[in-house]
Design an enzyme around this catalytic site. Structure first.
Site, PDB file in Angstrom:
ATOM      1  N   ASP A  23       0.747  -1.398   0.435  1.00 23.72           N
ATOM      2  CA  ASP A  23      -0.004   0.174   0.040  1.00 23.72           C
ATOM      3  C   ASP A  23       0.520   1.437   0.118  1.00 23.72           C
ATOM      4  OD1 ASP A  23      -2.087   1.625   0.247  1.00 23.72           O
ATOM      5  OD2 ASP A  23      -2.581   1.122   2.129  1.00 23.72           O
ATOM      6  N   ASP A 113      -3.413   2.266  -5.686  1.00 22.89           N
ATOM      7  CA  ASP A 113      -1.979   2.909  -4.839  1.00 22.89           C
ATOM      8  C   ASP A 113      -1.785   1.598  -4.141  1.00 22.89           C
ATOM      9  OD1 ASP A 113      -4.322   3.211  -2.860  1.00 22.89           O
ATOM     10  OD2 ASP A 113      -3.403   4.755  -2.777  1.00 22.89           O
ATOM     11  N   GLU A 114      -2.776   0.169  -4.185  1.00 21.58           N
ATOM     12  CA  GLU A 114      -2.502  -0.677  -3.102  1.00 21.58           C
ATOM     13  C   GLU A 114      -2.898  -2.320  -4.415  1.00 21.58           C
ATOM     14  OE1 GLU A 114      -5.100  -1.717   0.162  1.00 21.58           O
ATOM     15  OE2 GLU A 114      -6.872   0.574  -0.991  1.00 21.58           O
TER      16      GLU A 114
END
Length: 408
Positions: A23, A113-114
């Site tokens: 993350d 983003d993860e």
């Protein structure tokens, strides 16, 4: 006589900690600090009227998303506000996911983003999961210039919790056998499914830690939350999560929203914003070759309360006019609430998505047209940019910010 095979016991977790949750830390703000050295080490807010992201220096002053921009600046007057650069964030996400896919073929993207990564089969060629995680973090820092936190555990749930505990820019391994020791001291808000309402309900009964849920038991928890939520949260409190890391999953819904600020808006202007949101979502639908069955309208009022309304169509569609008609009906029904309570944010979601498979025909059995207004406008925007063609109602107002998404 037919004799059935004995039923296999259900696997609740793998034997080793080999699921990674990676993350990126304060993603939008980290990209801004990476690209502008003057912002490093300073409180940074991405956005204007609404906080889209905040650096850890800003978060330390109490700034959160999606906080009102004026309130954020009252908390931290020295914060530096920068406009969002969605193209830069999309490029950074693409670079990070290239590192993910170069690490393991089993990657399940959650957002730009993860992601979850399964590295269980890589020991002979890449080493232990914790070594793989260290190298992944080093590569993201060196090749993309961004900090990333990684959690490692036997289940997806625990890996995600571990990455959150490791933030910022850290790594946390939850070793097999140590799951409950790690999990039970954490606040209940760490559990998936515990939002503000559930947390408040549990706090009123003196339940503040995950260990309290485990000690209470599922039966007693039902009297507080109901059977479904009790079963879900009790299983998580025992670190049970049988889900695998899955590749090739398609999203079940797409959404977009627009912050309106706290000034009064006429209904005609709100309706214009709905037009813009529907145009954006319809374009995403057709690009992904999907159709939707349900249109969801989400409203946030001036008193910070929220309301959701939905309409399910008779058939799946990607036709902008059909989706817009459903959204306008929902907006008209919500008009009394909007006039009474004021509106600060409007959002739309298209759910019950299905593949736009031409073999799934409905009456009348006519070929799908490829020269519709939707496809023509999509082609123009694809060639000349998303703002090349816009509705007259949006002139001077813009289409709002379009948040980058993972490819579907």
């Amino acid at each position: 006589m037919f004799v059935s095979e004995p039923r296999r016991p259900r696997i609740t977790a793998r034997d080793d900690a080999s699921i990674l949750h990676a993350d990126l830390d304060s993603f939008y703000a980290a990209v801004e600090q990476r690209d502008d050295p003057r912002l490093r080490g300073k409180p940074v807010i991405v956005g204007g009227g609404v906080v889209l992201a905040a650096s850890y220096e800003a978060k330390a002053r109490g700034i959160r998303t999606p906080m009102n921009g004026h309130r954020a600046l009252r908390l931290c007057p020295e914060a530096i506000v920068v406009p969002p650069r969605m193209s830069a964030y999309a490029a950074a996400s693409t670079a990070v996911f290239e590192v993910f896919h170069d690490t393991t073929p089993v990657v399940e993207g959650i957002s730009i983003d993860e992601a979850f990564l399964d590295v269980g089969g890589l020991r002979r060629i890449a080493g232990e999961p914790v070594d793989i995680a260290h190298r992944l973090r080093a590569r993201v820092a060196a090749e993309v210039g961004l900090p990333i936190s990684v959690g490692i555990a036997r289940t997806k749930f625990l890996a995600k919790v571990a990455s959150a505990v490791a933030k910022p820019d850290g790594l946390r391994l939850v070793a097999p056998g140590g799951e409950l020791e790690f999990l039970h001291p954490l606040p209940i808000e760490r559990l998936w499914g515990v939002g503000e309402v559930t947390a408040r309900n549990l706090h009123e009964h003196g339940i503040t830690k995950v260990g309290h849920i485990a000690a209470l038991g599922e039966t007693r928890l039902r009297t507080i939350l109901g059977p479904a939520a009790a079963r879900h949260l009790y299983a998580l409190s025992q670190a049970r999560d049988p889900r695998r890391v899955e590749t090739g999953k398609r999203r079940r819904s797409i959404g977009a929203q627009r912050a309106l600020g706290r000034q009064p808006r006429p209904l005609t202007e709100i309706e214009a914003f709905v037009h813009g949101l529907i145009d954006r979502l319809g374009r995403r639908l057709r690009t992904a070759e999907r159709c939707c069955r349900t249109v969801v309208l989400r409203l946030r009022f001036d008193d910070f309360t929220r309301a959701t309304r939905s309409h399910t169509l008779a058939h799946g569609t990607d036709d902008t006019a059909v989706i817009l008609a459903a959204a306008r009906t929902l907006l008209h029904e919500a008009r009394p609430m909007i006039q009474e309570r004021g509106l600060t944010l409007i959002g739309l979601a298209l759910t019950n998505l299905v593949d736009a498979d031409p073999r799934q025909l409905t009456l009348p059995l006519t070929p799908r047209a490829d020269n519709t207004l939707d496809t023509t406008v999509d082609a123009l925007r694809q060639r000349f940019g998303s703002s090349a063609v816009t509705r007259a109602a949006l002139l001077g107002r813009g289409e709002g910010i379009s948040v980058p998404l993972l490819p579907d």
